[in-house]
Design a protein around this motif. Structure first.
Motif, PDB file in Angstrom:
ATOM      1  N   GLY A   1       2.753  -0.544   8.114  1.00 11.93           N
ATOM      2  CA  GLY A   1       3.249   0.357   7.089  1.00 11.93           C
ATOM      3  C   GLY A   1       2.292   0.519   5.925  1.00 11.93           C
ATOM      4  O   GLY A   1       1.350  -0.268   5.764  1.00 11.93           O
ATOM      5  N   TRP A   2       2.542   1.544   5.174  1.00 14.24           N
ATOM      6  CA  TRP A   2       1.858   1.773   3.902  1.00 14.24           C
ATOM      7  C   TRP A   2       2.904   1.794   2.792  1.00 14.24           C
ATOM      8  O   TRP A   2       3.947   2.442   2.933  1.00 14.24           O
ATOM      9  CB  TRP A   2       1.097   3.095   3.920  1.00 14.24           C
ATOM     10  N   TYR A   3       2.608   1.074   1.740  1.00 14.04           N
ATOM     11  CA  TYR A   3       3.447   1.030   0.554  1.00 14.04           C
ATOM     12  C   TYR A   3       2.571   1.373  -0.642  1.00 14.04           C
ATOM     13  O   TYR A   3       1.335   1.310  -0.562  1.00 14.04           O
ATOM     14  CB  TYR A   3       4.055  -0.367   0.383  1.00 14.04           C
ATOM     15  N   ARG A   4       3.200   1.713  -1.755  1.00  7.03           N
ATOM     16  CA  ARG A   4       2.424   2.003  -2.949  1.00  7.03           C
ATOM     17  C   ARG A   4       3.137   1.480  -4.185  1.00  7.03           C
ATOM     18  O   ARG A   4       4.354   1.339  -4.191  1.00  7.03           O
ATOM     19  CB  ARG A   4       2.149   3.499  -3.079  1.00  7.03           C
ATOM     20  N   GLN A   5       2.340   1.225  -5.203  1.00  4.54           N
ATOM     21  CA  GLN A   5       2.887   0.757  -6.472  1.00  4.54           C
ATOM     22  C   GLN A   5       2.150   1.438  -7.609  1.00  4.54           C
ATOM     23  O   GLN A   5       0.942   1.281  -7.767  1.00  4.54           O
ATOM     24  CB  GLN A   5       2.755  -0.764  -6.601  1.00  4.54           C
ATOM     25  N   ALA A   6       2.913   2.217  -8.366  1.00  4.44           N
ATOM     26  CA  ALA A   6       2.372   2.888  -9.543  1.00  4.44           C
ATOM     27  C   ALA A   6       2.547   1.980 -10.757  1.00  4.44           C
ATOM     28  O   ALA A   6       3.408   1.097 -10.758  1.00  4.44           O
ATOM     29  CB  ALA A   6       3.087   4.210  -9.758  1.00  4.44           C
ATOM     30  N   PRO A   7       1.750   2.196 -11.807  1.00  2.00           N
ATOM     31  CA  PRO A   7       1.859   1.347 -12.997  1.00  2.00           C
ATOM     32  C   PRO A   7       3.273   1.353 -13.564  1.00  2.00           C
ATOM     33  O   PRO A   7       3.879   2.408 -13.742  1.00  2.00           O
ATOM     34  CB  PRO A   7       0.871   2.002 -13.971  1.00  2.00           C
ATOM     35  N   GLY A   8       3.815   0.161 -13.804  1.00  2.00           N
ATOM     36  CA  GLY A   8       5.145   0.048 -14.380  1.00  2.00           C
ATOM     37  C   GLY A   8       6.283   0.284 -13.416  1.00  2.00           C
ATOM     38  O   GLY A   8       7.451   0.305 -13.842  1.00  2.00           O
ATOM     39  N   LYS A   9       5.972   0.458 -12.145  1.00  2.00           N
ATOM     40  CA  LYS A   9       7.009   0.723 -11.155  1.00  2.00           C
ATOM     41  C   LYS A   9       6.981  -0.323 -10.055  1.00  2.00           C
ATOM     42  O   LYS A   9       6.002  -1.032  -9.865  1.00  2.00           O
ATOM     43  CB  LYS A   9       6.839   2.124 -10.562  1.00  2.00           C
ATOM     44  N   GLN A  10       8.081  -0.391  -9.305  1.00  2.00           N
ATOM     45  CA  GLN A  10       8.154  -1.311  -8.185  1.00  2.00           C
ATOM     46  C   GLN A  10       7.402  -0.750  -6.987  1.00  2.00           C
ATOM     47  O   GLN A  10       7.230   0.465  -6.848  1.00  2.00           O
ATOM     48  CB  GLN A  10       9.616  -1.558  -7.813  1.00  2.00           C
ATOM     49  N   ARG A  11       6.976  -1.662  -6.121  1.00  2.00           N
ATOM     50  CA  ARG A  11       6.336  -1.234  -4.886  1.00  2.00           C
ATOM     51  C   ARG A  11       7.362  -0.488  -4.027  1.00  2.00           C
ATOM     52  O   ARG A  11       8.512  -0.922  -3.895  1.00  2.00           O
ATOM     53  CB  ARG A  11       5.791  -2.447  -4.134  1.00  2.00           C
TER      54      ARG A  11
END
Length: 115
Positions: free
Chosen positions: A35-45
């Motif tokens: 899988g691919w996941y992402r995490q933006a600044p200040g947010k959950q993965r």
């Protein structure tokens, strides 16, 4: 030792495309769901896309129709083709390998969508 190494991130303009790659070592790649996941600044993965050992795919609603996940078991690689990128796609993107209770993560690759 299990390793997942991502590559392909970078800076792209809105509407552009990127292709992320992840190469795995130390696991029997073909039996793992990837899988691919992402995490933006200040947010959950958050989940972006997954592909099972059998090739079934699943996408987050926000990327459906724009992103495509694929895998090459012979090369032990998983890919994420990202098209029509938006500023809100900016995040660190992580590769994930999952099988039963085993769950592994890469170090991440930065994707920045900005003009």
């Amino acid at each position: 030792q299990v390793q997942l190494v991502e590559s392909g991130g970078g800076l792209v303009q809105p509407g552009g495309s990127l292709r992320l790659s992840c190469v795995a070592s130390g696991i029997i790649f073909s039996i793992y769901d990837m899988g691919w996941y992402r995490q933006a600044p200040g947010k959950q993965r958050e989940l972006v896309a997954t592909i099972t050992d059998g090739g079934s795919t699943n996408y987050a609603g926000s990327v459906k129709g724009r992103f495509a996940i694929s895998r090459d078991n012979a090369k032990k690689m998983v890919f994420l083709q990202m098209n029509s990128l938006k500023p809100e796609d900016t995040a660190v993107y992580y590769c994930n390998a999952h099988w039963t209770f085993r769950n592994y993560w890469g170090q991440g690759t930065q994707v920045t969508v900005s003009s």
